[in-house]
Design an enzyme around this catalytic site. Structure first.
Site, PDB file in Angstrom:
ATOM      1  N   GLU A  61     -18.720   4.345  -8.533  1.00  0.00           N
ATOM      2  CA  GLU A  61     -18.140   3.022  -8.830  1.00  0.00           C
ATOM      3  C   GLU A  61     -18.313   2.070  -7.650  1.00  0.00           C
ATOM      4  O   GLU A  61     -17.413   1.292  -7.322  1.00  0.00           O
ATOM      5  CB  GLU A  61     -16.640   3.148  -9.161  1.00  0.00           C
ATOM      6  CG  GLU A  61     -16.315   4.135 -10.260  1.00  0.00           C
ATOM      7  CD  GLU A  61     -14.840   4.180 -10.651  1.00  0.00           C
ATOM      8  OE1 GLU A  61     -14.061   3.283 -10.255  1.00  0.00           O
ATOM      9  OE2 GLU A  61     -14.451   5.132 -11.361  1.00  0.00           O
ATOM     10  N   ASN A 109     -13.200  12.819 -10.104  1.00  0.00           N
ATOM     11  CA  ASN A 109     -13.615  11.520  -9.556  1.00  0.00           C
ATOM     12  C   ASN A 109     -12.418  10.881  -8.852  1.00  0.00           C
ATOM     13  O   ASN A 109     -11.285  10.970  -9.329  1.00  0.00           O
ATOM     14  CB  ASN A 109     -14.071  10.645 -10.747  1.00  0.00           C
ATOM     15  CG  ASN A 109     -14.727   9.341 -10.371  1.00  0.00           C
ATOM     16  OD1 ASN A 109     -15.624   9.320  -9.531  1.00  0.00           O
ATOM     17  ND2 ASN A 109     -14.299   8.244 -10.981  1.00  0.00           N
ATOM     18  N   ASP A 140     -18.661  -0.750  -5.083  1.00  0.00           N
ATOM     19  CA  ASP A 140     -18.655  -2.198  -4.856  1.00  0.00           C
ATOM     20  C   ASP A 140     -18.060  -2.441  -3.480  1.00  0.00           C
ATOM     21  O   ASP A 140     -17.398  -1.569  -2.919  1.00  0.00           O
ATOM     22  CB  ASP A 140     -17.969  -3.001  -5.976  1.00  0.00           C
ATOM     23  CG  ASP A 140     -16.551  -2.583  -6.297  1.00  0.00           C
ATOM     24  OD1 ASP A 140     -15.930  -1.837  -5.500  1.00  0.00           O
ATOM     25  OD2 ASP A 140     -16.041  -3.012  -7.351  1.00  0.00           O
ATOM     26  N   HIS A 176     -15.281   2.229  -3.795  1.00  0.00           N
ATOM     27  CA  HIS A 176     -14.725   0.866  -3.779  1.00  0.00           C
ATOM     28  C   HIS A 176     -14.391   0.516  -2.323  1.00  0.00           C
ATOM     29  O   HIS A 176     -13.354   0.933  -1.799  1.00  0.00           O
ATOM     30  CB  HIS A 176     -13.454   0.785  -4.632  1.00  0.00           C
ATOM     31  CG  HIS A 176     -13.712   0.960  -6.092  1.00  0.00           C
ATOM     32  ND1 HIS A 176     -14.440   0.048  -6.830  1.00  0.00           N
ATOM     33  CD2 HIS A 176     -13.362   1.943  -6.958  1.00  0.00           C
ATOM     34  CE1 HIS A 176     -14.507   0.464  -8.092  1.00  0.00           C
ATOM     35  NE2 HIS A 176     -13.869   1.611  -8.188  1.00  0.00           N
ATOM     36  N   GLU A 183      -8.731  10.353 -10.360  1.00  0.00           N
ATOM     37  CA  GLU A 183      -7.693   9.801  -9.460  1.00  0.00           C
ATOM     38  C   GLU A 183      -6.403  10.623  -9.463  1.00  0.00           C
ATOM     39  O   GLU A 183      -5.314  10.083  -9.625  1.00  0.00           O
ATOM     40  CB  GLU A 183      -7.433   8.329  -9.836  1.00  0.00           C
ATOM     41  CG  GLU A 183      -8.700   7.497  -9.729  1.00  0.00           C
ATOM     42  CD  GLU A 183      -8.527   6.039 -10.149  1.00  0.00           C
ATOM     43  OE1 GLU A 183      -7.416   5.641 -10.531  1.00  0.00           O
ATOM     44  OE2 GLU A 183      -9.521   5.291 -10.081  1.00  0.00           O
TER      45      GLU A 183
HETATM   46  O1  9MR Z   1     -12.767  -2.214 -13.938  1.00  0.00           O
HETATM   47  C1  9MR Z   1     -11.692  -1.714 -14.708  1.00  0.00           C
HETATM   48  C2  9MR Z   1     -10.792  -2.862 -15.133  1.00  0.00           C
HETATM   49  O2  9MR Z   1     -11.471  -3.696 -16.042  1.00  0.00           O
HETATM   50  C3  9MR Z   1      -9.525  -2.308 -15.754  1.00  0.00           C
HETATM   51  O3  9MR Z   1      -8.638  -3.372 -16.026  1.00  0.00           O
HETATM   52  C4  9MR Z   1      -8.891  -1.310 -14.820  1.00  0.00           C
HETATM   53  C5  9MR Z   1      -7.645  -0.728 -15.434  1.00  0.00           C
HETATM   54  O4  9MR Z   1      -7.037   0.171 -14.634  1.00  0.00           O
HETATM   55  O5  9MR Z   1      -9.803  -0.273 -14.538  1.00  0.00           O
HETATM   56  C6  9MR Z   1     -10.924  -0.715 -13.866  1.00  0.00           C
HETATM   57  O6  9MR Z   1     -11.775   0.347 -13.547  1.00  0.00           O
HETATM   58  C7  9MR Z   1     -11.240   1.332 -12.664  1.00  0.00           C
HETATM   59  C8  9MR Z   1     -11.846   2.652 -13.059  1.00  0.00           C
HETATM   60  O7  9MR Z   1     -11.632   2.906 -14.417  1.00  0.00           O
HETATM   61  C9  9MR Z   1     -11.292   3.777 -12.214  1.00  0.00           C
HETATM   62  N1  9MR Z   1     -11.463   3.518 -10.800  1.00  0.00           N
HETATM   63  C10 9MR Z   1     -11.012   2.193 -10.345  1.00  0.00           C
HETATM   64  C11 9MR Z   1     -11.625   1.093 -11.199  1.00  0.00           C
HETATM   65  C12 9MR Z   1     -11.219  -0.280 -10.683  1.00  0.00           C
HETATM   66  O8  9MR Z   1      -9.836  -0.457 -10.822  1.00  0.00           O
END
Ligand code: 9MR
Length: 338
Positions: A261, A196, A263, A232, A155
């Site tokens: 990832e 990513n 969804d 996402h 990111e």
């Molecule tokens: O699903 C993850 C969530 O449990 C955490 O609180 C969050 C913290 O930033 O991160 C989420 O996962 C993220 C992933 O690591 C990177 N891409 C976006 C995902 C959804 O926010």
């Protein structure tokens, strides 16, 4: 990519064909798991605590998928919240589970602005560089040979295609990306190294910036192997325009691509029409990955609506996964795996 398609698919087809007349009340997922209908790695994000405490969660995961991505357990803020004090418990548990069940692991993630411990944020530039290098060496070193692919840089772009003003960007400058990949290659030469990001699935300013960066890195000989498209999505914003063409242009740079990832969230309450739209989106994501040869992985960000990041982050939205809260396959699942 996996090499088991012909035998597995043959078995799956036999089971499906032979089973139709006698077991037509059994959900499709029980007859032919997702991992048997594709030659891509098919994965889910997982949480170590659910894996340990929920037998039904564990059994659906084990049955349906052949890759796992730790949802949070490998993030810097989890493994080294306090400087020099490591907690590998969650990551070890997931890697151990993967090894016992014959699944590959996607490591997530090494250089990311979020879930960073405060002590890292506060470091002066020179120290941030050496500490980041050590972080990569320590974490990748611990799991050396056990991780198929790592999200090395996560990111790093804003939606308009400019670089995110992360602590890495601000203190280390543009070169931190190439450095991170070089350190990563040295730490585990067997892992595929990925960049990513999200909102890069379609053709847009952000994916253009990512494309230009990857092209430049490749030309410079920086060891980058793949590009992860998080996937996402949300039904109210439309399906990303130019998705397949976008995957294809990255593939033409000579890198792997992966959906990392996926969804598809829904403004609640869900209803049959919304679930149908969601199914179409999942199916398009799936088909696009299968239409582009170096798309080697299709991973969803969790598999059950019982556990998903979506409702916490987008109040009023949810139901984003392939299985419902009771682990029954939703229309999106059966659209992919009829
Ligand atoms: O699903 C993850 C969530 O449990 C955490 O609180 C969050 C913290 O930033 O991160 C989420 O996962 C993220 C992933 O690591 C990177 N891409 C976006 C995902 C959804 O926010």
């Amino acid at each position: 990519m996996k090499n088991k398609i012909s035998a597995r698919r043959a078995v799956a087809l036999l089971v499906a064909v032979a089973g139709i007349s006698v077991v037509n009340s059994i959900p499709a997922s029980a007859a032919v798991p997702l991992k048997a209908i594709t030659n891509r790695h098919v994965g889910s994000a997982v949480a170590a605590n659910h894996l340990a405490n929920e037998a039904d969660y564990r059994s659906v995961l084990t049955r349906e998928f052949d890759n796992v991505t730790p949802e949070n357990e490998m993030k810097w803020g989890v493994v080294e919240a306090e400087r020099g004090r490591y907690d590998w418990s969650g990551a070890d548990a997931i890697v151990g589970y993967a090894q016992r069940t014959g699944k590959t692991v996607r490591g997530h993630t090494l250089v990311w602005h979020s879930q960073l411990p405060d002590w890292v944020d506060d470091l002066p530039a020179g120290e941030l560089r050496s500490v980041t290098r050590r972080h990569i060496a320590t974490e990748m070193g611990r799991y050396r040979g056990k991780i198929r692919a790592w999200d090395v840089v996560n990111e790093m772009f804003n939606d308009d295609g400019t670089r995110r003003a992360s602590v890495f960007q601000q203190k280390l400058g543009d070169g931190y990306v190439a450095d991170a990949f070089r350190w990563a290659r040295a730490a585990d030469p067997s892992a595929k190294l990925y960049i990513n990001d999200y909102n890069t699935e379609g053709l847009n300013a952000k994916s253009d910036a990512l494309y230009n960066l990857v092209r430049t890195l490749k030309r410079q000989g920086v060891p980058i192997d793949g590009v992860g498209f998080q996937g996402h999505l949300a039904i109210q914003y439309g399906f990303p325009a130019g998705y397949q063409a976008n995957l294809a242009r990255f593939a033409a740079l000579g890198v792997e691509v992966a959906i990392t990832e996926a969804d598809v969230r829904i403004p609640l309450p869900a209803d049959p029409a919304k679930l149908d739209t969601q199914a179409n989106y999942f199916k398009q994501l799936w088909d696009g990955c299968h239409a582009v040869r170096p798309c080697v992985e299709f991973t969803t960000w969790g598999f059950t609506d019982r556990h998903s990041w979506v409702p916490d982050t987008f109040p009023g939205e949810g139901a984003a996964c392939l299985f419902d809260t009771n682990l029954r396959p939703k229309p999106a699942y059966t659209r992919i795996n009829p």
